[in-house]
Design an enzyme around this catalytic site. Structure first.
Site, PDB file in Angstrom:
ATOM      1  N   HIS A  48      61.816  27.074 110.771  1.00  0.00           N
ATOM      2  CA  HIS A  48      61.220  26.088 109.538  1.00  0.00           C
ATOM      3  C   HIS A  48      61.874  26.763 108.348  1.00  0.00           C
ATOM      4  CE1 HIS A  48      58.090  24.036 107.102  1.00  0.00           C
ATOM      5  NE2 HIS A  48      59.156  23.759 106.512  1.00  0.00           N
ATOM      6  N   GLY A  68      54.591  19.092 111.735  1.00  0.00           N
ATOM      7  CA  GLY A  68      54.820  20.419 110.844  1.00  0.00           C
ATOM      8  C   GLY A  68      54.724  21.643 111.477  1.00  0.00           C
ATOM      9  N   HIS A  85      76.594  29.718 102.657  1.00  0.00           N
ATOM     10  CA  HIS A  85      77.934  29.850 103.464  1.00  0.00           C
ATOM     11  C   HIS A  85      77.762  30.767 104.504  1.00  0.00           C
ATOM     12  CE1 HIS A  85      79.296  33.767 102.019  1.00  0.00           C
ATOM     13  NE2 HIS A  85      78.663  33.404 100.774  1.00  0.00           N
TER      14      HIS A  85
END
Length: 208
Positions: free
Chosen positions: A148, A69, A139
């Site tokens: 992350h 992580g 978009h």
């Protein structure tokens, strides 16, 4: 096709669920700390540690995914990515069957798009990123390598995010911003202004 997961913590468990749901790869095993050798993670064996990466690349036609992580620093994920690349390993992009990635979007190698995430048309997400559960990448957003985007964060249209940046859970970035590399954006923050590299932003106008 066999895949080896590099890192055996909580993020690894979430990734295992995605791989099982997609069925695109068979999990061969997990690389973790030496002390965990011989144990299992959700039924998959710990087959070695990071030092075994070069040998495993030489010995088999494995794919690799970094399942360590990233909370603050991406340094260890970057180092593992570079080790795999330097030795000729392959890192596929993984998309949960419960996520939606526009066919007009681009997702880089080694990136995982997790359950419920949405990446919209014209967006580009770099290599070795985590687009976590229910994250929204709108978009024309550009996300650099080794970022992350945490659970349920919202990156609005045309935002540019530099490499190695962490966006906390539930954070929202207003449209058309530029967020520099190496930034840390706290959980629940509302980002209304562009941020220079290495900023720490916790919301409410607080940044340094």
């Amino acid at each position: 096709m066999d895949i080896i997961l590099v890192g055996g913590g909580g993020h690894c468990r979430s990734v295992i669920d995605i791989l099982e749901a997609s069925g695109a790869y068979r999990i061969f095993g997990v690389l973790d700390l030496p002390a965990k050798g011989g144990t299992g993670i959700l039924g998959y064996p710990v087959i070695g540690c990071d030092d075994d990466i070069p040998r495993l690349i030489r010995e088999g036609q494995f794919r690799f995914l970094i399942t360590l992580g990233q909370i603050k620093s991406p340094a260890r994920r970057i180092a593992l990515f570079q080790i795999i690349k330097d030795h000729g390993g392959c890192l596929p992009s993984i998309v949960s069957p419960l996520a939606r990635v526009s066919r007009h979007a681009v997702v880089g190698e080694g990136t995982i798009v997790m359950h419920g995430a949405l990446i919209n048309a014209g967006a580009r997400v770099g290599c070795n990123c985590i687009v976590n559960s229910r994250a929204l990448v709108e978009h024309d957003v550009s996300v650099g390598d080794h970022c992350h985007l945490s659970t349920a964060c919202v990156v609005n249209g045309a935002v540019q995010i530099g490499e190695g940046t962490f966006v906390g859970s539930g954070a929202v970035a207003r449209e058309n911003l530029e967020i520099g590399s190496g930034c840390i954006i706290g959980a629940g923050a509302l980002v209304r202004k562009s941020l220079p590299p290495n900023s720490i932003y916790i919301g409410g106008g607080n940044g340094r």
